[in-house]
Design an enzyme around this catalytic site. Structure first.
Site, PDB file in Angstrom:
ATOM      1  N   ASP A 190      29.015  57.543  24.130  1.00 18.69           N
ATOM      2  CA  ASP A 190      29.975  56.523  23.698  1.00 18.69           C
ATOM      3  C   ASP A 190      29.968  56.393  22.180  1.00 18.69           C
ATOM      4  OD1 ASP A 190      30.539  56.077  26.324  1.00 18.69           O
ATOM      5  OD2 ASP A 190      29.442  54.186  26.478  1.00 18.69           O
ATOM      6  N   ASP A 226      33.181  56.817  19.860  1.00 22.52           N
ATOM      7  CA  ASP A 226      33.636  55.730  18.985  1.00 22.52           C
ATOM      8  C   ASP A 226      33.789  56.216  17.548  1.00 22.52           C
ATOM      9  OD1 ASP A 226      33.684  53.998  21.098  1.00 22.52           O
ATOM     10  OD2 ASP A 226      31.728  53.093  20.670  1.00 22.52           O
ATOM     11  N   LEU A 228      59.598  56.644  52.161  1.00 22.49           N
ATOM     12  CA  LEU A 228      59.224  57.505  53.276  1.00 22.49           C
ATOM     13  C   LEU A 228      59.415  56.783  54.600  1.00 22.49           C
ATOM     14  CD1 LEU A 228      55.868  59.012  51.930  1.00 22.49           C
ATOM     15  CD2 LEU A 228      58.090  60.135  52.006  1.00 22.49           C
ATOM     16  N   GLU A 245      47.668  63.344  52.080  1.00 26.50           N
ATOM     17  CA  GLU A 245      47.130  62.568  50.962  1.00 26.50           C
ATOM     18  C   GLU A 245      46.917  61.118  51.407  1.00 26.50           C
ATOM     19  OE1 GLU A 245      49.849  64.768  47.534  1.00 26.50           O
ATOM     20  OE2 GLU A 245      50.534  62.924  48.478  1.00 26.50           O
ATOM     21  N   LYS A 262      47.311  57.268  51.297  1.00 28.94           N
ATOM     22  CA  LYS A 262      48.414  56.451  50.772  1.00 28.94           C
ATOM     23  C   LYS A 262      47.824  55.220  50.084  1.00 28.94           C
ATOM     24  CE  LYS A 262      52.815  54.379  52.152  1.00 28.94           C
ATOM     25  NZ  LYS A 262      52.539  53.030  51.607  1.00 28.94           N
ATOM     26  N   LYS A 265      50.868  54.908  58.900  1.00 29.08           N
ATOM     27  CA  LYS A 265      50.308  53.604  58.552  1.00 29.08           C
ATOM     28  C   LYS A 265      49.143  53.278  59.477  1.00 29.08           C
ATOM     29  CE  LYS A 265      52.472  51.008  56.111  1.00 29.08           C
ATOM     30  NZ  LYS A 265      52.435  50.712  54.657  1.00 29.08           N
ATOM     31  N   CYS A 269      37.484  13.709  42.178  1.00 29.13           N
ATOM     32  CA  CYS A 269      37.384  12.480  41.373  1.00 29.13           C
ATOM     33  C   CYS A 269      38.131  11.301  41.971  1.00 29.13           C
ATOM     34  CB  CYS A 269      37.895  12.740  39.959  1.00 29.13           C
ATOM     35  SG  CYS A 269      39.675  13.057  39.874  1.00 29.13           S
ATOM     36  N   CYS A 298      45.444  17.821  40.388  1.00 26.47           N
ATOM     37  CA  CYS A 298      44.763  16.658  39.832  1.00 26.47           C
ATOM     38  C   CYS A 298      44.930  16.739  38.327  1.00 26.47           C
ATOM     39  CB  CYS A 298      43.282  16.662  40.206  1.00 26.47           C
ATOM     40  SG  CYS A 298      42.340  15.380  39.335  1.00 26.47           S
ATOM     41  N   CYS A 341      38.136  14.884  35.438  1.00 27.60           N
ATOM     42  CA  CYS A 341      37.763  15.307  36.798  1.00 27.60           C
ATOM     43  C   CYS A 341      36.588  16.283  36.715  1.00 27.60           C
ATOM     44  CB  CYS A 341      38.950  15.970  37.480  1.00 27.60           C
ATOM     45  SG  CYS A 341      38.572  16.645  39.111  1.00 27.60           S
TER      46      CYS A 341
END
Length: 662
Positions: free
Chosen positions: A32, A36, A82, A111, A113, A311, A405, A420, A425
């Site tokens: 990192d 950077d 689809l 694939e 979904k 599905k 409250c 509220c 409160c």
């Protein structure tokens, strides 16, 4: 200059490569710290040479300004939906239909979904230029700036081959872990928690401010293409591999199947292992892999015949609703939560479910004691979808008083939430305190969230007025506080008493009141008593105060605890009046400013306030009517536009000199 431009292009190329390794392949090849350093070096070179900044630079991922609307975009190639199937029998019937006119072996690709939001990305000469939602399939919404913030979307394709046009389509989504973290940050009730990852992805992608989208940790996975040139491939599986080489993320759980039996076996595998995936899926997509066969099989008006969505069954269970708890969010929103008889669902014991709001309770016609059907279709917190058996009469009614409250609660006509509005409160007091002492409100320097939390534990703060009763002894005992720091905080508290009424109005946290409306109200009513006594008609006749805001003000100041607290603030010496504005001529009178880049000694808000106080106007876009463009570090395209239009630019030092501030 050519050498500098080459350095910039080389840095961009390196950073794109490392972005791809990190965000797409999950295989970082540098630390990192090293990354950077590369990024900072590019930022510095672009700052010093803004003429070489391009839209596809890694530094420009969050460069768009907030938008009030999304423009409509026409898809050159329609984004069709689809046809759905819900059983393996449906898949077998679809297979029979597609092979009617095919006398060769069919290869399929399956694939997962992803439960997200479809989007189209268009690249011109390998650079990302336009991104849009699916919309109705013919027209979508232009969300280019928001899509740029998604780290695994390349701003420039990783290819030496130049694609004049390359349109890739896929799903914008949020990982399960990031979804949970996002909902955990929405605990104050000012923004409702997202019901599921799909809603989170859709809501985040359609934010008017790209900066908010950038904070939501969205991702993108490829699933198809639209209008594309120079695409010399024969199969969808080859397209997926090409996308991976170009810098896109692709799904790992994709399978090329040689037979329909293999397809069904893989569908069953995905259904049984869906919980092991890092993102939510609600099914799978089965496609003919060969593009020539796809053309032969063709389309209906709404969908391709060569693909079908499978599905998964919804994950549901039936249990008893034992009770309904009322939770008060940190902005006063009261939310009903169902306490359930524990039940197993998708390998998890469920004992609570969301009811969202009281309109939802009425729609479900549900009450304590009823048998209910709960569903966990991609949701972290399940929801009640219907009553299985009504065991009680009537529905659970909204409360009249706050469960925290005991103050009277309010509901606006066009709102589904009960609220509220008592600023003291206990359930919302911490968040209100943090807002009250913040820079844009009472601006008590050193009174941060950690201090608020510690003082609440000592039971020293129960209303805003208690801040001004704090002593040196109350503060010096806090963690990391010594004598000097405690004295500084006491001085900051005393100094805040001098703030104008506009600051106090904003600090009180009245619903729907922002800084601008607080300034308008303070300027008109001059003191807090006039505002408290203002009638509905007086309020709505005020510039930019509509019916909702007017009613919110009236509701707030009819609360007895609020009135008692304001009287205490007066006794403690807090200013409750607005000073008269200096009407003498200002050199900034009617001048328009645009700020770009990061200022070192002023926040963007402070700079805009200074401009406004001296009669000027701060806007977000550069035009011929702009008088000055103030240029900070890492300026964006506004700087270049100012140069092109011949508009005067100011450094931060020149800007402060013009404003006569040190």
């Amino acid at each position: 200059m050519q050498d500098i431009q080459r350095q910039i292009e080389d840095l961009k190329k390196q950073i794109r490569y490392h972005d791809y390794q990190y965000y797409c392949l999950d295989n970082p090849t540098i630390s990192d710290f090293e990354y950077d350093n590369l990024f900072k070096k590019l930022q510095l070179l672009e700052k010093q040479n803004p003429q070489f900044i391009t839209k596809d630079s890694p530094t420009q991922r969050v460069s768009g300004v907030p938008s009030s609307t999304f423009n409509r975009v026409k898809h050159i190639v329609p984004m069709l939906s689809l046809d759905n199937s819900y059983s393996t029998e449906d898949i077998l019937l679809w297979h029979e239909r597609v092979k009617k006119n095919i006398d060769m072996q069919i290869e399929f690709i399956v694939e997962p979904k992803i439960d997200g939001l479809s989007a189209s990305l268009i690249y011109k000469n390998n650079s990302f230029v336009t991104g849009a939602t699916r919309g109705d399939g013919e027209y979508g919404e232009d969300v280019t700036e928001n899509l740029k913030t998604i780290k695994n979307i390349p701003l420039k394709l990783l290819s030496d081959t130049i694609f004049e046009t390359f349109e890739v389509r896929g799903e914008v989504y949020i990982n399960k872990k990031d979804f949970q973290n996002l909902n955990d940050t929405l605990i104050d009730g000012s923004v409702a928690k997202f019901a599921n990852p799909r809603n989170a992805a859709a809501g985040s992608l359609r934010q008017k401010n790209p900066q908010i989208t950038a904070e939501r940790k969205l991702s993108f996975l490829v699933h198809s293409f639209g209008q594309t040139t120079n695409l010399q491939i024969e199969k969808h599986s080859q397209f997926i591999k090409l996308c991976s080489k170009l810098g896109f993320s692709i799904q790992k759980d994709i399978k090329v199947c040689k037979s329909i039996d293999e397809v069904i076996n893989f569908l069953n595998y995905l259904q049984n292992n869906r919980d092991n995936l890092p993102y939510e899926i609600d099914g799978a997509v089965v496609k003919i892999n060969d593009y020539k066969l796809q053309k032969i099989i063709g389309y209906t008006n709404k969908s391709p015949k060569w693909a079908i969505a499978y599905k998964f069954p919804a994950r549901q269970a039936t249990t008893k609703l034992l009770s309904i708890k009322l939770q008060v969010g940190r902005t006063g929103v009261i939310t009903p939560v169902a306490n359930l008889q524990p039940v197993q669902l998708s390998g998890v014991t469920i004992s609570n479910a969301t009811l969202h709001n009281f309109d939802e309770i009425e729609r479900l016609n549900v009450n304590t004691g009823d048998d209910v059907v709960i569903e966990r279709a991609g949701e972290v917190i399940p929801k009640i979808i219907k009553v299985a058996q009504k065991n009680t009469e009537g529905i659970f009614l909204p409360p009249m008083f706050c469960p925290s409250c005991n103050s009277k609660i309010f509901k606006e006509d066009d709102d589904v939430y009960y609220n509220c509005i008592n600023p003291s409160c206990p359930a919302q007091f911490k968040r209100m305190l943090i807002h009250f002492v913040s820079r844009d409100a009472m601006n008590i320097d050193g009174f941060g969230e950690v201090v608020v939390e510690q003082l609440l534990k000592t039971n020293k703060l129960k209303t805003f007025a208690d801040i001004y009763k704090l002593t040196f002894d109350d503060i010096v005992i806090l963690d990391l506080f010594k004598e000097k720091k405690a004295n500084n905080l006491i001085k900051a508290i005393v100094k805040s008493k001098e703030n104008p009424l506009s600051k106090l109005i904003y600090a009180l946290g009245i619903r729907h009141i922002g800084e601008k409306s607080a300034n308008i109200l303070a300027e008109k009513f001059k003191n807090i008593d006039n505002l408290i006594k203002a009638s509905y008609d007086e309020l709505v006749s005020t510039n930019e105060v509509g019916p909702i805001l007017a009613q919110s003000i009236i509701d707030f100041f009819t609360n007895q605890q609020t009135l008692k607290m304001i009287e205490e603030l007066k006794v403690l010496g807090i200013n409750t009046t607005e000073p008269e504005k200096d009407t003498s001529f200002s050199p900034l009178e009617n001048k328009t400013f645009v700020l770009t880049g990061e200022l070192k000694t002023l926040t963007r808000k402070e700079a805009e306030n200074q401009i406004s106080a001296l009669g000027g106007k701060a806007t977000s876009s550069v035009s011929k009517k702009t008088n000055y463009v103030v240029v900070g570090e890492n300026p964006g395209s506004k700087y270049q536009k100012a140069l092109n239009l011949g508009i005067k630019t100011l450094t931060e030092q020149e800007f402060k000199k013009l404003l006569n501030i040190n």
